[in-house]
Design a protein around this motif. Structure first.
Motif, short mmCIF file in Angstrom:
data_model
loop_
_atom_site.label_atom_id
_atom_site.label_comp_id
_atom_site.label_asym_id
_atom_site.label_seq_id
_atom_site.Cartn_x
_atom_site.Cartn_y
_atom_site.Cartn_z
N ARG A 1 -5.25 45.83 79.99
CA ARG A 1 -4.66 44.72 80.73
C ARG A 1 -4.38 45.06 82.19
N GLU B 1 -10.74 39.84 84.62
CA GLU B 1 -10.70 38.57 83.90
C GLU B 1 -12.11 38.03 83.74
N ILE C 1 -9.89 35.94 79.32
CA ILE C 1 -9.54 37.18 78.63
C ILE C 1 -9.68 38.33 79.62
N GLY D 1 -4.95 38.50 74.24
CA GLY D 1 -3.99 38.05 75.24
C GLY D 1 -2.61 37.70 74.74
#
Length: 109
Positions: A53, A58, A66, A80
């Motif tokens: 993350r 993206e 995602i 997510g």
């Protein structure tokens, strides 16, 4: 466009290489595999989720955005959910991603 630099730490590389990944047989049109939080070391699983993350990029899966992370020809992601609710890390070959298949006209029918 993915401008991500692959800087996956050694401990996370060792972790993903040591895991027994399960093929997602319920989605044969989207070949991928996954690991489950409750079946691996939870601390390092969470480190992997946070790393994806924080260092990923993206991308889309149809209309869903995602965060993906590329490493050694494979693409890693979660769905997510909030960190405390995340139970799965997925991966697939780069050629099986939505973006690649959309660009190359190979999306499932």
């Amino acid at each position: 466009m993915n401008n991500q630099i692959d800087n996956l730490p050694d401990n996370l590389q060792d972790f993903i290489m040591s895991c027994l990944w399960t093929f997602a047989k319920t989605m044969p049109e989207w070949p991928h595999e996954y690991i489950v939080r409750g079946k691996v070391d939870e601390d390092i699983f969470m480190q992997l989720v946070q790393f994806i993350r924080a260092n990923g990029y993206e991308g889309l899966f149809y209309r869903k955005t995602i965060t993906y992370y590329d490493h050694n020809g494979l693409v890693y992601w979660t769905m997510g959910a909030p960190l405390e609710d995340t139970t799965i890390v997925n991966r697939c070959k780069k050629t099986e991603t939505y973006q690649y298949r959309l660009h190359n006209g190979t999306l499932p029918g």
